[in-house]
Write an enzyme that holds these catalytic residues in place. Structure first.
Site, short mmCIF file in Angstrom:
data_model
loop_
_atom_site.label_atom_id
_atom_site.label_comp_id
_atom_site.label_asym_id
_atom_site.label_seq_id
_atom_site.Cartn_x
_atom_site.Cartn_y
_atom_site.Cartn_z
N HIS A 222 -44.51 -39.37 112.24
CA HIS A 222 -44.56 -39.88 113.61
C HIS A 222 -45.98 -40.30 114.02
O HIS A 222 -46.21 -40.64 115.18
CB HIS A 222 -44.04 -38.78 114.55
CG HIS A 222 -43.63 -39.24 115.90
ND1 HIS A 222 -44.17 -38.74 117.07
CD2 HIS A 222 -42.72 -40.17 116.29
CE1 HIS A 222 -43.61 -39.31 118.10
NE2 HIS A 222 -42.74 -40.18 117.67
N LYS A 224 -49.42 -42.38 114.62
CA LYS A 224 -49.83 -43.75 114.89
C LYS A 224 -51.36 -43.78 114.80
O LYS A 224 -52.04 -43.24 115.67
CB LYS A 224 -49.40 -44.21 116.29
CG LYS A 224 -47.87 -44.23 116.48
CD LYS A 224 -47.39 -42.99 117.15
CE LYS A 224 -45.91 -43.12 117.51
NZ LYS A 224 -45.36 -41.84 118.00
N ASP A 229 -63.19 -49.41 109.14
CA ASP A 229 -64.47 -49.18 108.45
C ASP A 229 -64.94 -47.72 108.49
O ASP A 229 -66.12 -47.44 108.27
CB ASP A 229 -65.56 -50.08 109.04
CG ASP A 229 -65.31 -51.55 108.73
OD1 ASP A 229 -64.60 -51.85 107.76
OD2 ASP A 229 -65.83 -52.40 109.48
N HIS A 398 -43.64 -42.67 128.03
CA HIS A 398 -43.68 -42.34 126.61
C HIS A 398 -44.96 -41.64 126.19
O HIS A 398 -45.10 -41.23 125.04
CB HIS A 398 -43.50 -43.63 125.79
CG HIS A 398 -43.25 -43.41 124.33
ND1 HIS A 398 -44.21 -43.65 123.35
CD2 HIS A 398 -42.15 -42.97 123.68
CE1 HIS A 398 -43.71 -43.38 122.16
NE2 HIS A 398 -42.47 -42.95 122.31
N LYS A 400 -47.93 -38.85 125.59
CA LYS A 400 -47.92 -37.45 125.21
C LYS A 400 -49.29 -36.88 125.56
O LYS A 400 -50.27 -37.04 124.80
CB LYS A 400 -47.66 -37.28 123.71
CG LYS A 400 -46.35 -37.93 123.21
CD LYS A 400 -46.58 -39.33 122.73
CE LYS A 400 -45.41 -39.90 121.94
NZ LYS A 400 -44.13 -39.89 122.54
N ASP A 405 -56.59 -26.83 132.66
CA ASP A 405 -57.68 -26.50 133.58
C ASP A 405 -58.53 -27.75 133.83
O ASP A 405 -58.00 -28.84 133.99
CB ASP A 405 -58.50 -25.32 133.05
CG ASP A 405 -57.67 -24.04 132.98
OD1 ASP A 405 -56.69 -23.94 133.74
OD2 ASP A 405 -57.99 -23.15 132.18
#
Length: 480
Positions: A222, A224, A229, A398, A400, A405
């Site tokens: 999952h 991404k 470089d 979508h 995450k 704090d």
């Protein structure tokens, strides 16, 4: 059935039934020794012994939560990986553990690498900003580009992405592409052939590779990731497709968050790609830049946490629990899917009892019905203790993100569900420091302004059939 035919078939049928039950017993023993939870082991053992005809195929497709062979493949680069981990010690950030009540020690132990100083992290809000930055970085690449996505669609953005990879490769830049074979199951051979003919080394991660994984369709890579470089990286929630740009008719505006990274954290993101590449290609990456550099004017502390079903421990599950336990004033969680296990649910309850401002932001519009239904079952047991739920209304949410704090914010690919906790290969960046936490706070305050409250009444006032669907979905949560 004709009596003579039955007499002829009876031994064959009895043999087949016997083999089914033997397979059930063998599979039950496998589940008994490998299941990570006693509840899961009991459920699989009972079902495969009593009704193996259905339970055994389901077990070998959905039952296991350990990914076989990945660690052995990763050992091919063991010396290089170990030397990199040692080199990272020179960039270890000071005071990272003390800022979170000792929680930093636990997070570093789970990551297997130190939190590093000298990083610069930039929030990229939504698809346009993210892909503008990624494409610009590709245009400026001098040596190589590493790309990894869970989903790539053959649509307008997908073809723009394809053209950018081809143009980069045709400039003499080495381009390596990893994609998840399940997430990209709709990707056509024509699309991939065009990439490969231009010199792009495009490979599926192949979660079904190896005889022990052959029928196991429940694992996903999952992650991404884009690395340019070895000194610039991008990590976050966005895949490649028109939906992620907010162009889809079904969801409309798409709310997501990505990160642009400079500094030692880039080396750790590149290392994550390297380990996945060993599995996919069974060979070393050529001529990568492993020279660790601090970012110009970089003062952010970053821990790169990779997790997956090949880990000995449930890395992200434990890390998430530690984040919850570390919260003293505030814990804001943003996830498109909210199906936590019992351990996380208890940790959230304890946080609420400590007086922590616990908020959970979820999408109003579902993309996976069963996961959406399962989330309703948590409202009563958490809202009664003061946990606040919110539904994001414009389009689809979508991103995450976790904010703890005033000092720690996490952005990555992992959702707050069993799949990300136990079954997916994920990557999350934990960024320490008030500057970045304040930027995430400002971003989420704007998102909360676009939400409506969600309470236990959203479940209580529903009709019986809906409630039954919610409870059934929660029972299925281990494989959702």
């Amino acid at each position: 059935m004709d009596h003579e035919l039955w007499v002829a078939l009876e031994p064959v049928l009895l043999t087949v039934l016997g083999l089914c039950h033997l397979a059930g017993i063998a599979s039950a023993l496998n589940a008994l020794f490998t299941a990570r939870s006693s509840q899961g082991a009991i459920a699989w053992v009972m079902s495969m012994i009593t009704f193996p005809y259905v339970a055994v195929p389901l077990y070998w497709v959905f039952g296991r939560d350990r990914f076989m062979g990945y660690v052995a493949a990763r050992r091919q680069g063991g010396a290089e990986i170990d030397s990199l981990r040692e080199a990272m010690e020179a960039y270890r950030a000071e005071r990272f553990p003390s800022e979170f009540g000792g929680g930093g020690d636990v997070l570093e132990a789970l990551a297997g690498t130190p939190c590093t100083a000298g990083n610069h992290i930039e929030l990229l809000i939504n698809g346009q900003a993210t892909f503008d930055a990624i494409f610009q970085a590709m245009d400026q690449a001098q040596h190589y580009v590493l790309v990894q996505f869970f989903i790539i669609h053959d649509d307008d953005l997908g073809r723009e992405f394809q053209a950018k990879l081809i143009a980069t490769a045709e400039r003499g830049i080495r381009v390596l592409l990893l994609f998840d074979e399940v997430g990209c199951h709709k990707l056509t051979p024509i699309y991939l052939d065009a990439l490969r003919k231009s010199g792009v080394d495009a490979r599926p991660f192949n979660t079904t590779k190896g005889w022990r994984n052959r029928f196991q369709l429940n694992f996903r890579n999952h992650r991404k990731i884009v690395v340019v470089d070895g000194h610039e990286a991008f990590v976050g929630g966005l895949n490649v497709g028109d939906d992620y740009m907010g162009r889809g008719k079904r969801f409309g505006p798409w709310r997501d968050t990505h990160l642009r990274c400079l500094g030692p954290s880039v080396t750790m993101v590149q290392l994550s790609f390297l380990e996945d590449w060993y599995w996919a290609a069974q060979k070393r990456l050529p001529d990568l830049d492993w020279n660790i550099q601090a970012a110009p004017k970089g003062n952010m502390k970053v821990l790169v946490l990779t997790s997956g079903p090949a880990d000995i421990l449930e890395t992200f599950n434990l890390a998430f629990i530690q984040l919850v336990q570390s919260a003293r004033k505030r814990l804001w969680i943003v996830s498109p899917y909210f199906v936590p296990g019992k351990e996380v649910t208890c940790a959230l309850q304890l946080a609420a009892l400590r007086g922590v401002d616990v908020r959970v932001m979820l999408p109003q519009k579902p993309d996976h019905l069963l996961v959406y239904l399962a989330s309703f079952s948590y409202f009563a047991e958490l809202t009664s203790l003061g946990v606040k739920f919110f539904r994001y209304t414009p389009g689809f949410l979508h991103q995450k993100v976790v904010l703890v704090d005033d000092d720690l914010a996490c952005v990555g690919t992992a959702n707050c569900d069993n799949r990300s906790f136990k079954l997916n290969f994920e990557i999350t960046l934990a960024v320490a420091g008030r500057e970045f936490a304040r930027a995430v706070e400002d971003m989420l305050i704007q998102d909360f302004a676009r939400c409506v409250p969600a309470t236990s009444q959203d479940y209580d006032r529903r009709w019986l059939g809906f409630k039954a669907a919610v409870q059934l979905s929660r029972l299925l949560s281990p494989i959702l």
